[in-house]
Write an enzyme that holds these catalytic residues in place. Structure first.
Site, PDB file in Angstrom:
ATOM      1  N   ASP A  70       9.893  62.925 -69.926  1.00 41.49           N
ATOM      2  CA  ASP A  70      11.250  62.754 -69.353  1.00 41.49           C
ATOM      3  C   ASP A  70      12.247  62.785 -70.505  1.00 41.49           C
ATOM      4  OD1 ASP A  70      13.553  61.792 -67.719  1.00 41.49           O
ATOM      5  OD2 ASP A  70      12.008  61.246 -66.270  1.00 41.49           O
ATOM      6  N   HIS A 124      13.506  69.459 -56.146  1.00 36.40           N
ATOM      7  CA  HIS A 124      14.650  69.517 -55.224  1.00 36.40           C
ATOM      8  C   HIS A 124      16.001  69.303 -55.924  1.00 36.40           C
ATOM      9  CE1 HIS A 124      15.126  65.009 -53.852  1.00 36.40           C
ATOM     10  NE2 HIS A 124      14.966  65.101 -55.155  1.00 36.40           N
ATOM     11  N   GLY A 142      11.565  64.895 -73.804  1.00 36.62           N
ATOM     12  CA  GLY A 142      11.887  66.317 -73.881  1.00 36.62           C
ATOM     13  C   GLY A 142      12.770  66.732 -72.718  1.00 36.62           C
ATOM     14  N   ASP A 143      13.242  67.963 -72.820  1.00 32.50           N
ATOM     15  CA  ASP A 143      14.064  68.553 -71.765  1.00 32.50           C
ATOM     16  C   ASP A 143      13.219  69.659 -71.141  1.00 32.50           C
ATOM     17  OD1 ASP A 143      15.676  70.422 -70.443  1.00 32.50           O
ATOM     18  OD2 ASP A 143      17.430  69.942 -71.669  1.00 32.50           O
ATOM     19  N   PHE A 144      12.911  69.530 -69.855  1.00 38.14           N
ATOM     20  CA  PHE A 144      11.951  70.480 -69.291  1.00 38.14           C
ATOM     21  C   PHE A 144      12.471  71.904 -69.173  1.00 38.14           C
ATOM     22  CE2 PHE A 144      12.513  67.611 -65.297  1.00 38.14           C
ATOM     23  CZ  PHE A 144      13.659  68.258 -64.838  1.00 38.14           C
TER      24      PHE A 144
HETATM   25  C1  LIG Z   1      14.819  62.475 -59.021  1.00 34.21           C
HETATM   26  S1  LIG Z   1      14.056  61.802 -60.434  1.00 34.21           S
HETATM   27  C2  LIG Z   1      12.349  61.754 -59.968  1.00 34.21           C
HETATM   28  C3  LIG Z   1      11.559  60.732 -60.708  1.00 34.21           C
HETATM   29  C4  LIG Z   1      10.077  60.588 -60.355  1.00 34.21           C
HETATM   30  N1  LIG Z   1       9.321  61.773 -60.651  1.00 34.21           N
HETATM   31  C5  LIG Z   1       9.917  60.199 -58.909  1.00 34.21           C
HETATM   32  O1  LIG Z   1       9.241  60.901 -58.154  1.00 34.21           O
HETATM   33  O2  LIG Z   1      10.437  59.160 -58.520  1.00 34.21           O
HETATM   34  C6  LIG Z   1      14.140  63.144 -61.577  1.00 34.21           C
HETATM   35  C7  LIG Z   1      13.634  62.802 -62.968  1.00 34.21           C
HETATM   36  O3  LIG Z   1      13.760  63.973 -63.774  1.00 34.21           O
HETATM   37  C8  LIG Z   1      14.271  63.613 -65.047  1.00 34.21           C
HETATM   38  N2  LIG Z   1      14.979  64.755 -65.646  1.00 34.21           N
HETATM   39  C9  LIG Z   1      16.162  65.281 -65.244  1.00 34.21           C
HETATM   40  N3  LIG Z   1      16.484  66.343 -65.997  1.00 34.21           N
HETATM   41  C10 LIG Z   1      15.483  66.477 -66.908  1.00 34.21           C
HETATM   42  C11 LIG Z   1      15.239  67.400 -67.950  1.00 34.21           C
HETATM   43  N4  LIG Z   1      16.102  68.387 -68.223  1.00 34.21           N
HETATM   44  N5  LIG Z   1      14.110  67.258 -68.679  1.00 34.21           N
HETATM   45  C12 LIG Z   1      13.225  66.246 -68.425  1.00 34.21           C
HETATM   46  N6  LIG Z   1      13.401  65.351 -67.417  1.00 34.21           N
HETATM   47  C13 LIG Z   1      14.526  65.466 -66.673  1.00 34.21           C
HETATM   48  C14 LIG Z   1      15.190  62.462 -64.747  1.00 34.21           C
HETATM   49  O4  LIG Z   1      15.444  61.663 -65.886  1.00 34.21           O
HETATM   50  C15 LIG Z   1      14.441  61.716 -63.641  1.00 34.21           C
HETATM   51  O5  LIG Z   1      13.594  60.735 -64.163  1.00 34.21           O
END
Ligand SMILES: C[S@@+](CC[C@H](N)C(=O)[O-])C[C@H]1O[C@@H](n2cnc3c(N)ncnc32)[C@H](O)[C@@H]1O
Length: 350
Positions: free
Chosen positions: A213, A259, A239-241
């Protein structure tokens, strides 16, 4: 002419169901107020009379009985009436005891606080969102949802707790619906606090897990790992995915991540998952998928509208859509399956 006094039985039922939808905000506010007051946490110590509850929560006498009995009618409290005519005693239901007591790890209140503090207000401008196609939250004037939320540690913590509460609904089902015995490592992409990973590792002691994350989430992840464990098999990679490669693991989880993004974003993430997996590895996407006929899963459809409110291009999809994108990314087979409540998963095998 059909006036309100003259409605027949079936008209009255139809009218009732329209009114129930129109006035849904009243029930939401009753639940939000009860959560804000810590009512369910108070009752976790044992049943109380209305007067005892009133004093503990510091409420005015005027509407307290209506408030508590509305919660009974909503199925959120139980009331045991005293045979001698004295004050009845209010108690949590099994569900409110499990999900709305702040002191339990199953607490869903983080999500209710998020709905109360953020979404309730933003949804007031749904019509503007539908007319303009633009988000109606903190990023109304541009920017990225997560950077906006994560600037403020309180909002970050509230959002992360909400994610934990929501995702843990599917934790047991996920622990059973995947053939974990055939795999040794799992990475949760966009893991938030990592509660789901903790649960999976406890259920399957041969597994090692990595949460992936943004760096901003690390402290919350580490706090949660201390609380839930197992520390020796659970790590965090920041990291940034979109900008960085995904961690390598036998199984990659995406929970409520796809989503958040537009079609290009979804396709990019699935392509990157394919690249990171070994032959035979699995990608597991779990969220409130809309049913293929787009008629039944109201939670999934409302979640997709919520993506309009919250993101610049996100939307929820059907399992058939997701399986199509997995095939495009190269996955040789996929299957869909219901998990818990409105949640389902799609599994693709490389
Ligand atoms: C809607 S939440 C879902 C969290 C968890 N997987 C769940 O099911 O409850 C989206 C997650 O993606 C992470 N996220 C958003 N953009 C991201 C990125 N560019 N790289 C890595 N993680 C990211 C957010 O910090 C957050 O924890």
């Amino acid at each position: 002419m059909n006036d309100l006094c003259g409605t027949r039985g079936d008209d009255a039922t139809a009218l009732d169901s329209i009114l129930r939808i129109a006035l849904g905000f009243q029930a939401s506010q009753v639940l939000f107020a009860a959560t804000r007051f810590g009512l369910f946490t108070e009752l976790a110590r044992g049943p109380l009379t209305g007067e005892e509850l009133r004093l503990r929560l510091g409420l005015h006498p005027r509407s307290v009985r209506d408030f508590l009995d509305t919660l009974v009618a909503l199925g959120l409290l139980e009331r045991e009436d005293d045979a001698g005519g004295a004050d009845g005693r209010y108690a949590n239901t099994p569900a409110t005891a499990r999900y709305l007591d702040r002191n339990k790890t199953t607490y869903l209140g983080g999500a209710l606080e998020l709905y109360d503090n953020r979404l309730y207000g933003f949804w007031g401008s749904l019509a503007d969102g539908l007319r303009t196609g633009k988000p109606q939250n903190e990023i109304k004037d541009g920017g990225d949802l997560f950077s906006a939320l994560y600037k403020d540690p309180e909002r970050l913590a509230c959002f992360q707790q909400a994610m934990t509460g929501l995702t843990m609904r599917s934790a047991d089902a996920l622990a059973e619906a995947v053939d974990w015995a055939a795999h040794r490592t799992v990475a949760d992409i966009g893991c938030a606090e990592g509660a789901l990973l903790s649960h999976l590792l406890h259920r399957h002691p041969h597994l090692r897990g990595t949460g992936f994350d943004l760096e901003a989430v690390r402290a919350n992840f580490e706090r949660n790992r201390e609380l839930r464990g197992p520390a020796e098999r659970l790590s965090f990679t920041a990291g940034d995915f979109f900008a960085d490669p995904l961690p390598r693991a036998d199984v990659l989880l995406f929970g409520h991540v796809l989503h958040d993004w537009d079609l290009d974003g979804k396709r990019t993430l699935l392509r990157k998952a394919y690249e990171a997996l070994p032959e035979g590895g699995l990608v597991v996407v779990h969220e409130s998928f809309i049913d293929d006929d787009r008629r039944e899963n109201l939670t999934g459809l409302l979640s997709s509208l919520n993506m309009l409110i919250e993101t610049t291009g996100g939307f929820d999809c059907t399992t058939a859509d997701c399986r199509g994108w997995l095939a495009e990314a190269g996955f040789r087979e996929s299957r869909a399956r219901r998990l818990a409540g409105a949640e389902s998963m799609v599994v693709g095998r490389k």
